[in-house]
Design a protein around this motif. Structure first.
Motif, mmCIF file in Angstrom:
data_model
loop_
_atom_site.group_PDB
_atom_site.id
_atom_site.type_symbol
_atom_site.label_atom_id
_atom_site.label_comp_id
_atom_site.label_asym_id
_atom_site.label_seq_id
_atom_site.Cartn_x
_atom_site.Cartn_y
_atom_site.Cartn_z
ATOM 1 N N LEU A 55 0.661 -2.540 -0.626
ATOM 2 C CA LEU A 55 -0.120 -3.682 -0.815
ATOM 3 C C LEU A 55 -1.371 -3.180 -1.738
ATOM 4 C CD1 LEU A 55 0.397 -5.341 2.545
ATOM 5 C CD2 LEU A 55 0.862 -6.161 0.621
ATOM 6 N N ARG A 82 8.155 -4.086 -2.358
ATOM 7 C CA ARG A 82 8.064 -4.772 -0.886
ATOM 8 C C ARG A 82 9.348 -5.401 -0.660
ATOM 9 N NH1 ARG A 82 2.813 -5.049 -2.522
ATOM 10 N NH2 ARG A 82 2.972 -6.905 -3.699
ATOM 11 N N GLU B 285 -7.918 -20.863 1.926
ATOM 12 C CA GLU B 285 -6.525 -21.066 2.231
ATOM 13 C C GLU B 285 -5.684 -20.840 1.179
ATOM 14 O OE1 GLU B 285 -4.988 -22.126 5.159
ATOM 15 O OE2 GLU B 285 -6.666 -21.284 6.010
ATOM 16 N N ARG B 288 -5.487 -17.113 0.468
ATOM 17 C CA ARG B 288 -4.830 -16.358 1.558
ATOM 18 C C ARG B 288 -3.233 -16.521 1.351
ATOM 19 N NH1 ARG B 288 -3.316 -18.205 6.332
ATOM 20 N NH2 ARG B 288 -2.770 -16.565 7.814
ATOM 21 N N GLU B 289 -2.883 -17.880 0.847
ATOM 22 C CA GLU B 289 -1.254 -18.064 0.665
ATOM 23 C C GLU B 289 -0.878 -17.199 -0.409
ATOM 24 O OE1 GLU B 289 -0.304 -22.176 0.846
ATOM 25 O OE2 GLU B 289 1.374 -22.051 -0.417
ATOM 26 N N ILE B 292 -0.321 -13.674 1.179
ATOM 27 C CA ILE B 292 1.026 -13.801 1.942
ATOM 28 C C ILE B 292 2.227 -13.655 1.009
ATOM 29 C CG2 ILE B 292 2.279 -14.946 3.537
ATOM 30 C CD1 ILE B 292 -0.358 -16.152 4.614
ATOM 31 N N LEU B 293 2.303 -14.403 -0.068
ATOM 32 C CA LEU B 293 3.331 -14.529 -0.800
ATOM 33 C C LEU B 293 3.627 -13.175 -1.711
ATOM 34 C CD1 LEU B 293 2.921 -18.025 -2.589
ATOM 35 C CD2 LEU B 293 4.560 -17.447 -0.659
ATOM 36 N N LYS B 294 2.444 -12.541 -1.993
ATOM 37 C CA LYS B 294 2.460 -11.253 -2.691
ATOM 38 C C LYS B 294 2.953 -10.189 -1.711
ATOM 39 C CE LYS B 294 1.141 -9.903 -6.219
ATOM 40 N NZ LYS B 294 -0.096 -9.020 -6.491
ATOM 41 N N ALA B 295 2.488 -10.380 -0.368
ATOM 42 C CA ALA B 295 2.767 -9.248 0.478
ATOM 43 C C ALA B 295 4.533 -9.274 0.886
ATOM 44 C CB ALA B 295 2.016 -9.605 1.648
ATOM 45 N N VAL B 296 5.115 -10.557 0.862
ATOM 46 C CA VAL B 296 6.342 -10.650 1.274
ATOM 47 C C VAL B 296 7.206 -10.287 0.027
ATOM 48 C CG1 VAL B 296 6.039 -12.067 3.231
ATOM 49 C CG2 VAL B 296 6.392 -13.151 1.139
ATOM 50 N N TRP B 298 6.696 -11.540 -3.247
ATOM 51 C CA TRP B 298 6.684 -12.402 -4.885
ATOM 52 C C TRP B 298 6.069 -11.530 -5.759
ATOM 53 C CZ3 TRP B 298 6.111 -18.181 -4.457
ATOM 54 C CH2 TRP B 298 7.005 -18.740 -3.473
ATOM 55 N N ALA B 386 -3.787 -13.585 -8.078
ATOM 56 C CA ALA B 386 -2.358 -13.076 -7.840
ATOM 57 C C ALA B 386 -2.458 -11.527 -8.255
ATOM 58 C CB ALA B 386 -1.326 -13.949 -8.637
ATOM 59 N N ALA B 390 -2.839 -7.393 -3.308
ATOM 60 C CA ALA B 390 -2.483 -8.125 -1.945
ATOM 61 C C ALA B 390 -3.158 -8.020 -0.795
ATOM 62 C CB ALA B 390 -0.945 -8.145 -1.697
ATOM 63 N N ASP B 391 -3.428 -6.753 -0.392
ATOM 64 C CA ASP B 391 -4.209 -6.327 0.693
ATOM 65 C C ASP B 391 -5.573 -6.743 0.964
ATOM 66 O OD1 ASP B 391 -4.315 -4.613 3.233
ATOM 67 O OD2 ASP B 391 -5.668 -3.400 2.142
ATOM 68 N N ILE B 394 -5.559 -10.499 1.391
ATOM 69 C CA ILE B 394 -5.293 -11.110 2.708
ATOM 70 C C ILE B 394 -6.268 -10.822 3.598
ATOM 71 C CG2 ILE B 394 -3.571 -10.581 4.675
ATOM 72 C CD1 ILE B 394 -1.416 -10.165 2.737
ATOM 73 N N ARG B 395 -7.042 -9.669 3.487
ATOM 74 C CA ARG B 395 -8.396 -9.300 4.255
ATOM 75 C C ARG B 395 -9.381 -10.237 4.067
ATOM 76 N NH1 ARG B 395 -8.194 -3.454 6.163
ATOM 77 N NH2 ARG B 395 -6.389 -2.869 5.548
#
Lengths: 223, 395
Positions: A55, A82, B285, B288-289, B292-296, B298, B386, B390-391, B394-395
């Motif tokens: 990340l 990931r 918002e 953040r979305e 999250i998508l990048k973190a999972v 995408w 994007a 990602a970190d 999100i932070r």
């Protein structure tokens, strides 16, 4: 196997101030191992997790997972890495509150564009495993903290990743729900997943199924 | 096995539009209103332009009018013989016509006289004499009316005939032989065609006089030369060519187009305010979305594809709705309010239908001015977020 070699991570707080989150640490985690990273807030635990999940990138050093230097991966390949290897349970769950349980769990599968039957089967299986199937159409914002955490775990597991990372997973839970989470961890451990947990919750200390506890302080590994 | 089109991504995009329902509703409404306004104005101007061009094309090449002290008077029918001698002239016809003000309805009718057995100067008149008998006699006179005139007469209880008031105050009853449909709506709608004798009686024009003379020239390139020769031959006349008429019609239309331009600028200005607002950044918002998508798992491509679908759904839906409403507003309901901005003389003329003119270029222009710009304005800030770590997001 996960290897962190001489890793440093320095954040720019402002023009003149820098924050050393990690200071030349070395760490090896074996496949199937369950490791608990202990330490106070700001000690650098979350940064280690973030680096293993690709990340973020280290300022110095290398993160190697299964012989691949993931710290050098371009953004596109970091995402693929990931998607294929990591299940991340965030401290605040990082769910999309306006989506249903099912849609949140589905998120990691979307880029794979799998066949509908396969998706249904996976979703059903994972939601049942983490006891959230009965709430599948409920919007996440209408769930309790414990339920939201189960959704986060289901989402981290839906891709069947090799590595599961949890950042302060019980920070927003009461003791009963925290113990329930620990039981779920035990289940995951039995599935031979590599699990790394960053926490300062004493409930995680001295658990019989935890392989190693590592203490982090001011960006350094103490023991 | 992978499907070619990622339906889950499309489903996610539809879901994203629906779950931000107030925001989506607001954007669709504004977008649709602007598309509707722009397209309606384009449709109206296209229809009127088409109508005017058809009218101008149907006009006589040269009209010769008698002028005394700058005023229009009836011309001697004998002038036709002189004009026919000019080289290049293929035909010259003395016309008897005039406007008749119908006070009850507050509208003008255009009365045109024709000879049943004469060569007609307009194609539409040929078909009238073929279909209807406009014979004139003292007891029975007949006329053929345009659709607008017919409607006006019906509304005023003149079902089968009409009583014209002659200059001496007596009435002239003329029976309605039928309703005609000419080449163009604008021209024929307020027109009544009757025999020259009947018309002479209504307007009190003697046999030796006519309202004007229309001239047909063999080679359209020679219209100006022939017009100059007629002027030399009859200095007390005014010569109007179809080109002069075209220019005057165009001037009126261009003046009306100025109003359109003002409307157009206001619409574009509003649209670009939305675009600016969109492109200036995402809400926390939204950021953040994306994080999250990048973190999972995408990729940036996945995020941008989803954002593309999302903005395309909104903008194309609003565009289609706007164009659909504009079609209904202009062609079904005949553009109430806006139409009068462009058709300024509607108080004097009988109403006419806006003809359906499908101009693909117009629709494409409005599409280009709106949909791709909106999509770009949505995708660019999403791309900026994007491509961050990602970190960090999100932070």
């Amino acid at each position: 196997m996960i290897e962190l070699k001489n890793i440093s991570k320095i954040y720019d707080v402002n023009k003149n101030e820098k924050l050393i989150a990690l200071d030349a640490i070395n760490l090896t985690i074996q496949e199937g191992e369950l490791v608990v990273l202990k330490g106070a807030s700001g000690s650098g635990k979350s940064t280690i997790l973030s680096l293993i999940a690709a990340l973020s990138k280290p300022t110095n050093g290398e993160v190697i997972v299964d012989s691949k230097k993931i710290s050098k991966l371009p953004d596109y390949f970091a995402s693929i890495y990931r998607r294929d290897n990591i299940g991340f349970i965030f401290q605040k769950y990082n769910l999309i509150p306006t989506l249903s349980v099912k849609d949140n769990v589905l998120l990691p599968l979307i880029p794979l564009n799998p066949h509908a039957d396969l998706v249904d089967e996976k979703l059903q299986k994972v939601m049942q495993r983490f006891n959230i199937a009965h709430k599948k159409d409920v919007l996440v914002r209408n769930l309790s903290g414990g339920e939201q955490q189960r959704v986060a775990i289901a989402r981290s597991y839906v891709n069947d990743p090799k590595i599961i990372i949890a950042d302060e997973p019980t920070a927003n839970l009461d003791e009963k729900l925290s113990l329930h989470f620990i039981e779920m961890l035990r289940e995951l451990k039995l599935l031979n997943k590599t699990i790394i947990i960053a926490t300062h919750d004493p409930l995680f200390f001295n658990l019989d199924f935890v392989d190693r506890e590592i203490e982090i302080h001011n960006g350094k590994i103490l023991r | 096995m992978k499907n070619k089109i990622n339906v889950y991504l499309i489903e996610y995009a539809i879901n994203a539009v629906l779950r931000q329902k107030y925001k989506s509703f607001f954007i669709v409404s504004v977008f649709m209103l602007l598309t509707f306004l722009l397209t309606s104005v384009f449709f109206i101007t296209n229809s009127i332009k088409h109508e005017l061009e058809s009218t101008v094309d149907a006009l006589p090449q040269i009209i010769v009018q008698k002028i005394k002290a700058g005023r229009h008077y009836d011309i001697d029918v004998s002038s036709v013989d002189g004009i026919l001698e000019i080289a290049g002239v293929s035909d010259a016809v003395a016309r008897v016509w005039g406007y008749y003000y119908f006070e009850n309805a507050g509208v003008n009718f255009s009365l045109v006289g024709i000879e049943q057995y004469e060569k007609q100067y307009k194609n539409s008149f040929e078909s009238i004499v073929e279909k209807f008998d406009l014979t004139h006699n003292e007891d029975d006179s007949f006329m053929v009316a345009g659709e607008g005139v017919y409607q006006t007469m019906q509304q005023n209880y003149y079902k089968e005939y009409f009583n014209f008031i002659k200059p001496d105050g007596t009435l002239k009853k003329v029976n309605l032989a039928g309703v005609f449909d000419s080449d163009t709506n604008l021209e024929s709608n307020d027109m009544i065609v009757l025999s020259k004798e009947t018309l002479r009686e209504i307007f009190d024009i003697p046999e030796s006089k006519a309202t004007d003379i229309v001239v047909r020239v063999e080679n359209p390139q020679e219209i100006q030369t022939v017009a100059s020769k007629i002027k030399l031959m009859y200095p007390d006349t005014r010569i109007v060519t179809n080109q002069d008429l075209k220019v005057s019609y165009q001037n009126i239309f261009d003046y009306k187009s100025g109003i359109f331009l003002a409307l157009f600028i206001v619409s574009l200005f509003t649209f670009f305010i939305i675009i600016y607002d969109k492109s200036s950044g995402l809400s926390n918002e939204e950021k953040r979305e994306i994080g999250i998508l990048k973190a999972v798992g995408w990729t940036v491509d996945d995020v941008l594809k989803e954002k593309f679908y999302e903005s395309f759904i909104i903008s194309f839906f609003a565009y289609t709705l706007g164009v659909g409403l504009a079609l209904a507003y202009v062609y079904l309901f005949q553009a109430p309010l806006l139409r009068d901005v462009f058709v300024g003389y509607s108080q004097l003329k009988t109403r006419f239908e806006l003809p359906f003119v499908f101009d693909f270029q117009t629709l494409f222009l409005v599409f280009l001015l709106s949909v791709p710009i909106y999509i770009a304005a949505t995708i660019i800030p999403s791309w900026k977020v994007a491509t961050l770590e990602a970190d960090e997001v999100i932070r």
